[in-house]
Design a protein around this motif. Sequence first.
Motif, PDB file in Angstrom:
ATOM      1  N   CYS A  47       0.852  -1.186   0.000  1.00 64.32           N
ATOM      2  CA  CYS A  47       0.000   0.000   0.000  1.00 64.32           C
ATOM      3  C   CYS A  47       0.890   1.238   0.000  1.00 64.32           C
ATOM      4  CB  CYS A  47      -0.948   0.001   1.195  1.00 64.32           C
ATOM      5  SG  CYS A  47      -0.132   0.216   2.798  1.00 64.32           S
ATOM      6  N   ILE A  48       0.282   2.405  -0.097  1.00 65.80           N
ATOM      7  CA  ILE A  48       1.022   3.653  -0.020  1.00 65.80           C
ATOM      8  C   ILE A  48       1.368   3.942   1.436  1.00 65.80           C
ATOM      9  CG2 ILE A  48       0.921   6.150  -0.367  1.00 65.80           C
ATOM     10  CD1 ILE A  48       1.124   4.702  -2.986  1.00 65.80           C
ATOM     11  N   ASN A  50       2.786   6.744   3.938  1.00 64.25           N
ATOM     12  CA  ASN A  50       2.781   8.199   3.807  1.00 64.25           C
ATOM     13  C   ASN A  50       2.949   8.852   5.176  1.00 64.25           C
ATOM     14  OD1 ASN A  50       2.639  10.583   2.391  1.00 64.25           O
ATOM     15  ND2 ASN A  50       0.465  10.441   1.905  1.00 64.25           N
ATOM     16  N   ARG A  66      -7.538   4.790  -1.053  1.00 68.54           N
ATOM     17  CA  ARG A  66      -7.257   6.222  -1.144  1.00 68.54           C
ATOM     18  C   ARG A  66      -6.613   6.599  -2.488  1.00 68.54           C
ATOM     19  NH1 ARG A  66      -5.975  10.335   2.498  1.00 68.54           N
ATOM     20  NH2 ARG A  66      -7.887   9.670   3.533  1.00 68.54           N
ATOM     21  N   TRP A  67      -5.790   5.713  -3.057  1.00 70.58           N
ATOM     22  CA  TRP A  67      -4.987   6.033  -4.234  1.00 70.58           C
ATOM     23  C   TRP A  67      -5.436   5.224  -5.446  1.00 70.58           C
ATOM     24  CZ3 TRP A  67      -0.930   9.651  -4.018  1.00 70.58           C
ATOM     25  CH2 TRP A  67      -0.647  10.134  -2.731  1.00 70.58           C
ATOM     26  N   GLU A  76      -3.876   3.383   1.977  1.00 69.84           N
ATOM     27  CA  GLU A  76      -2.836   4.253   2.533  1.00 69.84           C
ATOM     28  C   GLU A  76      -2.691   4.037   4.035  1.00 69.84           C
ATOM     29  OE1 GLU A  76      -2.082   9.006   3.486  1.00 69.84           O
ATOM     30  OE2 GLU A  76      -3.351   8.448   1.781  1.00 69.84           O
ATOM     31  N   SER A  78      -0.734   6.192   6.991  1.00 64.83           N
ATOM     32  CA  SER A  78      -0.019   7.449   7.233  1.00 64.83           C
ATOM     33  C   SER A  78       0.349   7.583   8.701  1.00 64.83           C
ATOM     34  CB  SER A  78      -0.881   8.657   6.834  1.00 64.83           C
ATOM     35  OG  SER A  78      -0.613   9.073   5.520  1.00 64.83           O
TER      36      SER A  78
END
Length: 233
Positions: A47-48, A50, A66-67, A76, A78
């Motif tokens: 996943c991203i 962040n 999210r992306w 994501e 974060s």
Amino acid sequence: MNLALVTPQSLELNRTTQAPTGEQWAAYSALFAYFNAELFGDELPPCILNFNGQLRRAYGFFAKDRWQSGERTTHEISLNPKTLKTRTPIEIAATVVHEMAHLWQATLGNSKCRAYHDREWANKMVEVGLMPSNTGKPGGKRTGSQMTHYSIEGGVFDVAFAKMPSEFLLPWLAGRALDPSKPPKPRNDKTKFTCPGCQANAWGIATLKIVCMGCYQLMTATGGAPYGCESSY
């Protein structure tokens, strides 16, 4: 994500060719891959990863889908960079695992409940060595909209962190370090108020007196803020 692809040598390559951005994200990716292998059977999808400095009360969050890239979507995780200097490496790692438990539920879980921290998520947290608690201490509620955790002493997370290579720790930290000589400033965190008549809700600082204009009754304080994944108590 295969942990075998993440080695101190590959991290060093990122440090020398892409520093400091490469340093930070190489370690971040390694941290994720390590706990994916150690705690989640290497079943979590990539996943991203962040950082989000707009978070007010949270150490981190998970956002589903999210992306997007063409027809593909990904999730994501974060971290709040403003809190990194105030926390220990094991606390930061535990927040990553907390959000990974959300990723597990979103991709592999069976719960149909819409609650952000429901029973299925809480059970998975215990399985990976973190005890969910709305207070961050023993005896706190295990489920709810606003939730943190504490590490289970001798649990699988504790064991995994103890043997984790130090190269996987985030090398760059932001935020303002706490001064132990100064007491923390009081916070004006939002409190939930509920009308005893119609059960309507409102949020504001704890000292407010809020009247429900539909019922003309004084609303009473019933809980904490409705947002954030982990309380930055």
